[in-house]
Design an enzyme around this catalytic site. Structure first.
Site, mmCIF file in Angstrom:
data_model
loop_
_atom_site.group_PDB
_atom_site.id
_atom_site.type_symbol
_atom_site.label_atom_id
_atom_site.label_comp_id
_atom_site.label_asym_id
_atom_site.label_seq_id
_atom_site.Cartn_x
_atom_site.Cartn_y
_atom_site.Cartn_z
ATOM 1 N N GLY A 12 38.690 39.148 44.224
ATOM 2 C CA GLY A 12 38.939 39.855 42.959
ATOM 3 C C GLY A 12 37.713 40.612 42.480
ATOM 4 C CG ASP A 33 41.867 35.876 46.203
ATOM 5 O OD1 ASP A 33 40.906 36.283 45.533
ATOM 6 O OD2 ASP A 33 43.067 36.083 45.878
ATOM 7 C CB SER A 36 48.548 36.800 43.472
ATOM 8 O OG SER A 36 47.425 36.476 42.684
ATOM 9 C CE LYS A 87 42.060 40.616 36.195
ATOM 10 N NZ LYS A 87 40.919 41.427 36.445
ATOM 11 C CB SER A 127 37.055 34.589 28.200
ATOM 12 O OG SER A 127 37.279 35.669 27.332
ATOM 13 C CE1 TYR A 154 42.579 35.146 31.006
ATOM 14 C CE2 TYR A 154 42.067 35.931 28.788
ATOM 15 C CZ TYR A 154 41.678 35.665 30.088
ATOM 16 O OH TYR A 154 40.381 35.896 30.465
ATOM 17 C CE LYS A 158 39.792 32.686 31.772
ATOM 18 N NZ LYS A 158 39.483 32.332 33.163
#
Ligand code: UFG
Length: 345
Positions: A12, A33, A36, A87, A127, A154, A158
């Site tokens: 990613g 990974d 996706s 994400k 985040s 989302y 986190k």
């Protein structure tokens, strides 16, 4: 050669840049990974830049048996950097169970397998979303600012994943962890060999800016110009992805090679708040490209202003964001031009 590190989500955007920096620092990397949201040819790009091909396993972190197999196959893994996660904020509102299943299961599997396979440390991608809209007296925001109720599933993953790691360590699990709270990662490697590949119409500002500059999108909309900020547009802390990648190397060194606390948390940002309008002006100045943009209504769920106090990372991790916003935006534009040249966008 230093330790072997498992990088989940290593093909990613942030994972690929971090793999390059880990390899540059002498670590051996195993990428896991499920592809996706990324492509396996990113591995070729990583090899081109660093001269080393990371090991790659096409495995979903939610598959406990397959992950057990990865640790058995690579018994030297000592640390994990866990990027693999769903994400997209908007998508998480529509498909909360998918987000909870993916983001919780993959972390739980890793935490279960770490002691079994003698893996000492984990760096978790968190985040600044955990701070929500900080109160004015908490800006720039420090790690001790209150955690606010998440605005989306989302964001909730986190927050809860931070709590899961904390509870696991408090229960006496024989592991160490660092939670890195990223602000807004942008830009791409200076070589333009790897970069951000958004799916479909970009939701994030920078890909939308570069695609508009390229003529792929007609007009960039600035969401809201009536916020309580100097120019009325939202303020963020935009951090160059290569600087962010280097923070992971420092964090891994700290977890594996020092007797630091078992659990630590760091803000990873520049410490500078930049408004959307300032960002657009800087992009135009840095690239010489004029952007077609217009003001539009506010976007639901947007935070008005947030930027980091990165003092703790500067002092304790010995890490600092070094790249100017201009150079960062130039790298994003160079990447967009490369995608065009290769007929990818
Ligand atoms: N923006 C626009 N127009 C666009 C896209 C974005 O004006 O077309 C503005 C947004 O309103 C916001 C800023 O640009 O003010 C940045 O928006 P992004 O979508 O790039 O980033 P966010 O700060 O909204 O979200 C990011 C990550 C999330 C994370 C969040 C934490 O994408 O994963 O930070 O605050 F949850």
């Amino acid at each position: 050669m230093k330790q072997t590190i498992l990088v989940t989500g290593g093909t990613g955007f942030i994972g690929s840049h971090t793999t390059v920096e880990l390899q540059n620092a002498g670590y051996k990397v195993v990428i896991v990974d499920n592809l996706s949201n990324s492509k396996s040819d990113v591995i070729d790009g990583i090899e081109k830049i660093s001269g080393v091909r990371p090991a790659f396993e096409h495995v979903d972190c939610c598959d406990l048996k397959a992950m057990d197999g990865v640790f058995t196959k690579y018994p030297d893994i000592q640390g994990i950097i866990h990027f693999a996660a769903s994400k997209a904020v908007g998508e998480s509102v529509e498909k909360p169970l998918l987000y909870y299943r993916n983001n919780f299961t993959s972390l739980l599997n890793l935490l279960d397998l770490m002691p079994k396979h003698n893996v000492k440390g984990i760096i978790f991608s968190s985040s600044c979303t955990v701070y929500g809209q900080p109160d004015p007296e908490n800006l720039p925001v420090t790690e001790s600012a209150p955690i606010k109720k998440a605005e989306s599933p989302y964001g909730n993953t986190k927050q809860v994943n931070e709590e899961i790691i904390t509870d696991d360590i408090n229960s006496g699990a024989p592991i160490k962890a660092i939670l890195l709270r990223y602000f807004n990662p942008i830009g791409s490697h200076p070589s333009a060999i790897i970069g951000e590949m958004p799916n479909g119409v970009p939701m994030n500002l920078i890909p939308y800016v570069t695609q508009t500059a390229m003529g792929i999108r007609e007009q960039l909309k600035i969401f809201g110009n009536d916020y309580d900020t100097p120019d009325g547009t939202c303020i963020r802390d935009y951090i160059y992805v290569v600087d962010l990648a280097k923070a992971h190397v420092k964090a891994m060194q700290r977890v594996l090679d020092t007797d630091s606390d078992k659990l630590e948390v760091f803000n990873i940002g520049t410490g500078k708040g930049v408004s959307t309008l300032e960002l657009i002006e800087t992009f135009q100045k840095a690239t010489g490209v004029k952007l077609n943009w217009a003001y539009a209504p506010r976007r639901a769920g947007d935070i008005e202003k947030v930027w980091a106090n990165p003092d703790k990372a500067n002092k304790v991790l010995g890490w600092k964001a070094e790249t100017s916003l201009e150079d960062t935006l130039k790298s994003a534009w160079k990447w967009q031009q490369k995608l065009r040249k290769e007929g990818l966008q």
